[in-house]
Motif scaffolding. Structure first.
Motif, PDB file in Angstrom:
ATOM      1  N   ALA A 151       0.838  -1.124  -0.108  1.00 21.87           N
ATOM      2  CA  ALA A 151      -0.009  -0.127   0.048  1.00 21.87           C
ATOM      3  C   ALA A 151       0.812   1.145  -0.007  1.00 21.87           C
ATOM      4  O   ALA A 151       0.519   2.240  -0.565  1.00 21.87           O
ATOM      5  CB  ALA A 151      -1.163  -0.140   1.154  1.00 21.87           C
ATOM      6  N   LEU A 152       1.957   1.244   0.704  1.00 18.34           N
ATOM      7  CA  LEU A 152       2.914   2.398   0.683  1.00 18.34           C
ATOM      8  C   LEU A 152       3.588   2.617  -0.753  1.00 18.34           C
ATOM      9  O   LEU A 152       3.634   3.829  -0.931  1.00 18.34           O
ATOM     10  CB  LEU A 152       4.162   1.883   1.525  1.00 18.34           C
ATOM     11  CG  LEU A 152       5.035   3.189   1.965  1.00 18.34           C
ATOM     12  CD1 LEU A 152       4.280   4.441   2.895  1.00 18.34           C
ATOM     13  CD2 LEU A 152       6.058   2.846   2.708  1.00 18.34           C
ATOM     14  N   LEU A 153       3.921   1.614  -1.225  1.00 12.37           N
ATOM     15  CA  LEU A 153       4.644   1.816  -2.367  1.00 12.37           C
ATOM     16  C   LEU A 153       3.772   2.037  -3.731  1.00 12.37           C
ATOM     17  O   LEU A 153       4.203   2.697  -4.728  1.00 12.37           O
ATOM     18  CB  LEU A 153       5.519   0.455  -2.736  1.00 12.37           C
ATOM     19  CG  LEU A 153       6.551   0.206  -1.620  1.00 12.37           C
ATOM     20  CD1 LEU A 153       7.264  -0.970  -2.016  1.00 12.37           C
ATOM     21  CD2 LEU A 153       7.792   1.377  -1.588  1.00 12.37           C
ATOM     22  N   SER A 154       2.663   1.641  -3.423  1.00  8.28           N
ATOM     23  CA  SER A 154       1.682   1.851  -4.814  1.00  8.28           C
ATOM     24  C   SER A 154       0.887   2.756  -4.974  1.00  8.28           C
ATOM     25  O   SER A 154       0.158   2.972  -5.942  1.00  8.28           O
ATOM     26  CB  SER A 154       0.730   0.189  -4.831  1.00  8.28           C
ATOM     27  OG  SER A 154      -0.061   0.421  -3.755  1.00  8.28           O
ATOM     28  N   GLN A 155       0.692   3.379  -3.753  1.00  8.90           N
ATOM     29  CA  GLN A 155       0.094   4.893  -3.861  1.00  8.90           C
ATOM     30  C   GLN A 155       0.549   5.609  -5.100  1.00  8.90           C
ATOM     31  O   GLN A 155       1.731   5.801  -5.329  1.00  8.90           O
ATOM     32  CB  GLN A 155      -0.036   5.591  -2.417  1.00  8.90           C
ATOM     33  CG  GLN A 155      -0.580   6.844  -2.169  1.00  8.90           C
ATOM     34  CD  GLN A 155      -0.312   8.016  -2.932  1.00  8.90           C
ATOM     35  OE1 GLN A 155       1.123   8.271  -3.347  1.00  8.90           O
ATOM     36  NE2 GLN A 155      -1.009   9.139  -3.061  1.00  8.90           N
ATOM     37  N   GLU A 156      -0.126   6.305  -5.979  1.00 11.14           N
ATOM     38  CA  GLU A 156       0.066   6.826  -7.180  1.00 11.14           C
ATOM     39  C   GLU A 156       1.334   7.781  -6.941  1.00 11.14           C
ATOM     40  O   GLU A 156       2.184   7.442  -7.914  1.00 11.14           O
ATOM     41  CB  GLU A 156      -1.245   7.695  -7.824  1.00 11.14           C
ATOM     42  CG  GLU A 156      -0.760   8.198  -9.169  1.00 11.14           C
ATOM     43  CD  GLU A 156      -2.161   8.873  -9.641  1.00 11.14           C
ATOM     44  OE1 GLU A 156      -1.865   9.590 -10.729  1.00 11.14           O
ATOM     45  OE2 GLU A 156      -3.105   8.870  -9.142  1.00 11.14           O
TER      46      GLU A 156
END
Length: 157
Positions: free
Chosen positions: A25-30
């Motif tokens: 979730a941390l890495l994939s936020q736009e």
């Protein structure tokens, strides 16, 4: 937002799947994903905020700065200061780059496989004079393990 608090370290150690979900979730936020891609493509894997902002034109400077802070707080990125540049007008003295932990996480999530493509895109991206000046400015060294992850020493030969 997928901020990770130090208080939950014990919980994450007991539940690696939860930790993996939080990291994803941390890495994939736009915006954070775009920041990571910009740094993966940077020839020094170390960029000024202006360089990063230039490479993410769809987001406001405030949004990018907020998400840089989230990545620093999560210890994916660190701020690397280069005090000699403070004396030079027009040169950045504060750079964002991956930490050893951040480089390990990127490896775990297969982000490093995209480095050659990200670098090719970065190289072909048109940059105004200010950004070119920032890109070629002297900067501090990254930790040896991070340099090795991005094979920066091999490219200097």
């Amino acid at each position: 937002m997928a901020e990770i608090s130090p208080d939950s370290n014990a919980d994450r150690e007991e539940n690696p799947l939860e930790r993996q979900r939080e990291l994803m979730a941390l890495l994939s936020q736009e915006t954070r994903h775009s920041i990571i891609q910009a740094l993966l493509g940077h020839p020094a894997a170390l960029a000024s905020a202006d360089e990063i902002n230039h490479l993410i034109p769809s987001k406001s400077k405030k949004t990018v700065d907020e998400q840089l802070a989230v990545l620093v707080d999560a210890e994916i990125l660190a701020i690397y200061d280069y005090p000699p540049n403070k004396q030079q007008r027009g040169l950045p003295w504060k750079f964002y780059g991956f930490t050893e932990y951040g480089a390990d996480i990127l490896g775990d999530f297969n982000y490093l496989k995209g480095v050659p493509m990200a670098r090719a895109v970065h190289q072909k991206t048109r940059k105004p004079e200010k950004i070119e000046r920032h890109e070629t400015a002297p900067r501090p060294p990254l930790p040896a393990s991070v340099r090795a992850t991005f094979r920066l020493d091999e490219e200097a030969d």
